[in-house]
Design a protein around this motif. Structure first.
Motif, PDB file in Angstrom:
ATOM      1  N   ILE A 159      -5.549   0.230   8.965  1.00 28.60           N
ATOM      2  CA  ILE A 159      -6.445  -0.076   7.691  1.00 28.60           C
ATOM      3  C   ILE A 159      -7.936  -0.375   8.337  1.00 28.60           C
ATOM      4  CG2 ILE A 159      -6.944  -1.945   6.237  1.00 28.60           C
ATOM      5  CD1 ILE A 159      -4.161  -2.489   5.884  1.00 28.60           C
ATOM      6  N   LYS A 160      -8.876   0.228   8.169  1.00 24.80           N
ATOM      7  CA  LYS A 160     -10.177   0.350   8.517  1.00 24.80           C
ATOM      8  C   LYS A 160     -11.058  -0.841   7.887  1.00 24.80           C
ATOM      9  CE  LYS A 160      -9.300   3.981  11.146  1.00 24.80           C
ATOM     10  NZ  LYS A 160      -8.945   4.100  12.344  1.00 24.80           N
ATOM     11  N   ARG A 161     -10.690  -0.983   6.584  1.00 19.20           N
ATOM     12  CA  ARG A 161     -11.241  -2.292   6.297  1.00 19.20           C
ATOM     13  C   ARG A 161     -10.437  -2.901   5.029  1.00 19.20           C
ATOM     14  NH1 ARG A 161     -12.368  -0.962   0.899  1.00 19.20           N
ATOM     15  NH2 ARG A 161     -12.143   1.261   0.296  1.00 19.20           N
ATOM     16  N   VAL A 162     -10.824  -4.120   4.515  1.00 21.92           N
ATOM     17  CA  VAL A 162     -10.049  -4.549   3.490  1.00 21.92           C
ATOM     18  C   VAL A 162     -10.063  -4.132   2.207  1.00 21.92           C
ATOM     19  CG1 VAL A 162      -9.619  -6.832   2.322  1.00 21.92           C
ATOM     20  CG2 VAL A 162     -10.091  -6.906   4.892  1.00 21.92           C
ATOM     21  N   PRO A 163      -9.119  -3.652   1.649  1.00 22.83           N
ATOM     22  CA  PRO A 163      -9.246  -2.878   0.343  1.00 22.83           C
ATOM     23  C   PRO A 163      -9.799  -4.015  -0.607  1.00 22.83           C
ATOM     24  CG  PRO A 163      -7.077  -2.561   1.078  1.00 22.83           C
ATOM     25  CD  PRO A 163      -7.737  -3.580   1.978  1.00 22.83           C
ATOM     26  N   GLU A 164     -10.778  -3.527  -1.747  1.00 25.93           N
ATOM     27  CA  GLU A 164     -11.278  -4.388  -2.667  1.00 25.93           C
ATOM     28  C   GLU A 164     -10.348  -4.957  -3.646  1.00 25.93           C
ATOM     29  OE1 GLU A 164     -14.738  -2.862  -4.601  1.00 25.93           O
ATOM     30  OE2 GLU A 164     -15.520  -1.788  -2.983  1.00 25.93           O
ATOM     31  N   HIS A 165      -9.269  -4.012  -3.968  1.00 32.26           N
ATOM     32  CA  HIS A 165      -8.068  -4.139  -5.046  1.00 32.26           C
ATOM     33  C   HIS A 165      -7.017  -3.589  -4.143  1.00 32.26           C
ATOM     34  CE1 HIS A 165     -11.115  -5.045  -8.029  1.00 32.26           C
ATOM     35  NE2 HIS A 165     -11.770  -3.601  -7.764  1.00 32.26           N
ATOM     36  N   LEU A 166      -6.040  -4.696  -3.920  1.00 30.65           N
ATOM     37  CA  LEU A 166      -5.000  -4.243  -3.115  1.00 30.65           C
ATOM     38  C   LEU A 166      -3.554  -4.531  -4.107  1.00 30.65           C
ATOM     39  CD1 LEU A 166      -3.590  -3.573  -0.363  1.00 30.65           C
ATOM     40  CD2 LEU A 166      -3.534  -6.240  -0.009  1.00 30.65           C
ATOM     41  N   GLU A 184      -7.578 -14.347   1.133  1.00 26.30           N
ATOM     42  CA  GLU A 184      -8.651 -14.840   1.906  1.00 26.30           C
ATOM     43  C   GLU A 184      -9.390 -14.009   2.590  1.00 26.30           C
ATOM     44  OE1 GLU A 184      -9.021 -18.203   1.422  1.00 26.30           O
ATOM     45  OE2 GLU A 184      -7.499 -17.937   0.205  1.00 26.30           O
ATOM     46  N   PHE A 185      -9.201 -12.729   2.942  1.00 22.14           N
ATOM     47  CA  PHE A 185      -9.959 -11.881   3.727  1.00 22.14           C
ATOM     48  C   PHE A 185     -10.886 -11.223   2.779  1.00 22.14           C
ATOM     49  CE2 PHE A 185      -7.596 -12.502   7.453  1.00 22.14           C
ATOM     50  CZ  PHE A 185      -8.357 -12.051   8.537  1.00 22.14           C
ATOM     51  N   GLY A 186     -10.643 -11.475   1.537  1.00 22.35           N
ATOM     52  CA  GLY A 186     -11.707 -10.894   0.442  1.00 22.35           C
ATOM     53  C   GLY A 186     -11.176 -10.085  -0.722  1.00 22.35           C
ATOM     54  N   ALA A 187      -9.968  -9.593  -0.770  1.00 21.08           N
ATOM     55  CA  ALA A 187      -9.259  -8.670  -1.461  1.00 21.08           C
ATOM     56  C   ALA A 187      -9.007  -9.250  -2.706  1.00 21.08           C
ATOM     57  CB  ALA A 187      -8.071  -7.892  -0.947  1.00 21.08           C
ATOM     58  N   ASP A 188      -9.262  -8.478  -3.669  1.00 20.74           N
ATOM     59  CA  ASP A 188      -8.364  -8.815  -5.111  1.00 20.74           C
ATOM     60  C   ASP A 188      -7.148  -8.588  -5.284  1.00 20.74           C
ATOM     61  OD1 ASP A 188      -8.201  -9.548  -7.672  1.00 20.74           O
ATOM     62  OD2 ASP A 188      -8.992  -7.577  -8.446  1.00 20.74           O
ATOM     63  N   VAL A 189      -6.142  -9.380  -5.126  1.00 23.14           N
ATOM     64  CA  VAL A 189      -4.957  -9.014  -4.833  1.00 23.14           C
ATOM     65  C   VAL A 189      -3.798  -9.119  -6.175  1.00 23.14           C
ATOM     66  CG1 VAL A 189      -2.681  -9.662  -3.503  1.00 23.14           C
ATOM     67  CG2 VAL A 189      -4.912  -9.543  -2.477  1.00 23.14           C
ATOM     68  N   THR A 190      -2.948  -8.172  -6.249  1.00 20.70           N
ATOM     69  CA  THR A 190      -1.954  -8.064  -7.346  1.00 20.70           C
ATOM     70  C   THR A 190      -0.638  -7.981  -6.564  1.00 20.70           C
ATOM     71  OG1 THR A 190      -3.508  -7.112  -9.067  1.00 20.70           O
ATOM     72  CG2 THR A 190      -0.945  -6.961  -9.481  1.00 20.70           C
ATOM     73  N   LEU A 191       0.273  -8.891  -6.908  1.00 25.04           N
ATOM     74  CA  LEU A 191       1.375  -8.526  -6.372  1.00 25.04           C
ATOM     75  C   LEU A 191       2.740  -8.361  -7.412  1.00 25.04           C
ATOM     76  CD1 LEU A 191       3.014 -10.953  -3.801  1.00 25.04           C
ATOM     77  CD2 LEU A 191       4.211 -10.485  -5.574  1.00 25.04           C
ATOM     78  N   ALA A 232      -5.884  10.108  -1.966  1.00 28.64           N
ATOM     79  CA  ALA A 232      -5.918   8.719  -1.770  1.00 28.64           C
ATOM     80  C   ALA A 232      -5.468   7.821  -3.062  1.00 28.64           C
ATOM     81  CB  ALA A 232      -7.390   8.117  -1.165  1.00 28.64           C
ATOM     82  N   VAL A 233      -4.616   6.855  -2.833  1.00 35.31           N
ATOM     83  CA  VAL A 233      -4.304   5.980  -3.938  1.00 35.31           C
ATOM     84  C   VAL A 233      -5.565   5.153  -4.758  1.00 35.31           C
ATOM     85  CG1 VAL A 233      -3.930   3.609  -2.574  1.00 35.31           C
ATOM     86  CG2 VAL A 233      -2.702   4.268  -4.625  1.00 35.31           C
ATOM     87  N   SER A 234      -5.335   5.427  -5.804  1.00 36.90           N
ATOM     88  CA  SER A 234      -6.551   4.869  -6.878  1.00 36.90           C
ATOM     89  C   SER A 234      -6.038   4.092  -8.059  1.00 36.90           C
ATOM     90  CB  SER A 234      -7.604   5.934  -7.219  1.00 36.90           C
ATOM     91  OG  SER A 234      -6.698   6.820  -8.075  1.00 36.90           O
ATOM     92  N   GLY A 235      -4.660   4.030  -8.051  1.00 38.09           N
ATOM     93  CA  GLY A 235      -4.303   3.035  -9.359  1.00 38.09           C
ATOM     94  C   GLY A 235      -2.625   3.299  -9.112  1.00 38.09           C
ATOM     95  N   ALA A 236      -1.960   2.366  -9.975  1.00 38.06           N
ATOM     96  CA  ALA A 236      -0.473   2.143 -10.144  1.00 38.06           C
ATOM     97  C   ALA A 236      -0.227   1.856 -11.585  1.00 38.06           C
ATOM     98  CB  ALA A 236       0.038   1.000  -9.128  1.00 38.06           C
ATOM     99  N   MET A 237       0.850   2.117 -11.774  1.00 41.03           N
ATOM    100  CA  MET A 237       1.496   1.932 -13.347  1.00 41.03           C
ATOM    101  C   MET A 237       2.468   0.977 -12.785  1.00 41.03           C
ATOM    102  SD  MET A 237       1.078   2.497 -16.459  1.00 41.03           S
ATOM    103  CE  MET A 237       0.374   4.165 -16.499  1.00 41.03           C
ATOM    104  N   SER A 248      -5.970  -0.475 -11.431  1.00 42.04           N
ATOM    105  CA  SER A 248      -6.949   0.196 -10.282  1.00 42.04           C
ATOM    106  C   SER A 248      -6.436  -0.613  -9.026  1.00 42.04           C
ATOM    107  CB  SER A 248      -8.191  -0.038 -10.614  1.00 42.04           C
ATOM    108  OG  SER A 248      -8.294   0.625 -11.961  1.00 42.04           O
ATOM    109  N   CYS A 249      -6.564   0.318  -8.057  1.00 42.94           N
ATOM    110  CA  CYS A 249      -6.118  -0.162  -6.747  1.00 42.94           C
ATOM    111  C   CYS A 249      -6.783   0.612  -5.555  1.00 42.94           C
ATOM    112  CB  CYS A 249      -4.756  -0.862  -6.510  1.00 42.94           C
ATOM    113  SG  CYS A 249      -3.577   0.443  -6.530  1.00 42.94           S
ATOM    114  N   ASP A 250      -7.401   0.293  -4.710  1.00 43.67           N
ATOM    115  CA  ASP A 250      -7.777   1.276  -3.566  1.00 43.67           C
ATOM    116  C   ASP A 250      -6.854   1.005  -2.286  1.00 43.67           C
ATOM    117  OD1 ASP A 250      -9.007  -1.205  -3.120  1.00 43.67           O
ATOM    118  OD2 ASP A 250     -10.642  -0.285  -2.147  1.00 43.67           O
ATOM    119  N   GLY A 251      -5.807   0.172  -2.397  1.00 42.03           N
ATOM    120  CA  GLY A 251      -4.850  -0.229  -1.390  1.00 42.03           C
ATOM    121  C   GLY A 251      -3.790  -0.577  -1.817  1.00 42.03           C
TER     122      GLY A 251
END
Length: 279
Positions: A159-166, A184-191, A232-237, A248-251
């Motif tokens: 992982i080169k950078r923390v994803p914006e939306h993970l 805490e590292f700055g990602a907007d996280v959905t679980l 590259a991943v850009s979203g999920a259903m 939307s997610c970039d990781g």
């Protein structure tokens, strides 16, 4: 000679105890000694969690006016420094193992076929074989799971950078730990948890975890229907019953459990999930 395939905690300790008992022992390990715990599991989580906790408490202190700002963290530098510590620990484990009289074949690929062990394609004569090959991350059968930007604890260093939306797939302890770390590292996280989040844990512990994860969007009873993206991943259903929700997610981080790492073992009885059956 007794051969041990796998240099994680189980295989390494077995090899050391056999060596100390006066037996001739050869330990075969493809990666670094220390196994999943050192290279992909507990040690990694502990290191990243230390930093995440520092950020967490810094935000509390900032809200009280004690700190002017929350420190900025370099994720790439964090991974690089962590790798140096892991390498140092692995070298200590190597020296400790060899000091017990164990011959270590590191960087070699082992394969078991019945009662025979092959190392880098060559038969290694052994009277007994200890198979301690550990586990691998479970990869769910989801369309798009092979897109770029989908990671597991084993591919975390890439992982080169923390994803914006993970998006984190999983609802257990591993998922909770990495949700906190990346948040805490700055990602907007959905679980997305297939059943109840932290199912089986004491309600009080779930409550405390939920408090620390208040900034994480947790979907329970939810499956991931597919991942989307062009290369590259850009979203999920996400699917919950008959309802589908696009996000939307970039990781994507897979924390959906582990499966036995037994693909290199044949000629022995194995379960459906690959576990080696014993008496």
């Amino acid at each position: 000679m007794i051969a041990v395939l796998g240099g994680g905690p189980a295989g390494r300790i077995a090899a050391m105890q056999l060596g100390l008992a006066g037996r001739e022992v050869t330990l075969v390990e493809k990666g670094g000694l220390g196994g999943q715990c050192l290279h992909h599991g507990c040690m990694v989580v502990c290191a990243l969690n230390d930093i995440a906790r520092h950020l967490f408490f810094s935000r509390d202190l900032q809200s009280l006016g004690i700190l002017d700002s929350v420190p900025n963290v370099s994720f790439s530098r964090t991974l690089a420094e962590m790798a140096l510590v892991q390498a140092k620990i692995a070298s200590v484990l190597d020296a400790e193992t060899r000091s017990c009289g164990v011959q270590v074949m590191q960087g070699s690929t082992g394969r078991v076929d019945g009662n025979s062990l092959y190392v880098d394609g060559e038969l290694l004569e052994a009277e007994k074989i200890v198979v301690a090959t550990g586990s691998l991350p479970r990869i769910p059968d989801i369309p798009g799971i092979r897109l770029q930007g989908v990671y597991t604890p084993h591919t975390l260093p890439s992982i080169k950078r923390v994803p914006e939306h993970l998006l984190i797939i999983g609802g257990g302890i591993m998922a909770a730990e990495f949700a906190f770390i990346f948040r805490e590292f700055g990602a907007d996280v959905t679980l997305a948890a297939r059943s109840t989040f932290l199912k089986g844990m004491h309600p009080r512990l779930r409550e405390l975890a939920g408090r620390d994860l208040s900034g994480v969007k947790i979907h329970e009873g939810c499956t991931v229907g597919r991942l989307e993206g062009d290369g590259a991943v850009s979203g999920a259903m996400l699917k919950k019953g008959a309802k589908e929700t696009a996000i939307s997610c970039d990781g994507v981080f897979l924390a959906a459990g582990l499966v036995p790492n037994s693909g290199m073992v044949s000629g022995l009885k194995k379960g459906q999930d690959g576990r080696i059956l014993v008496d």
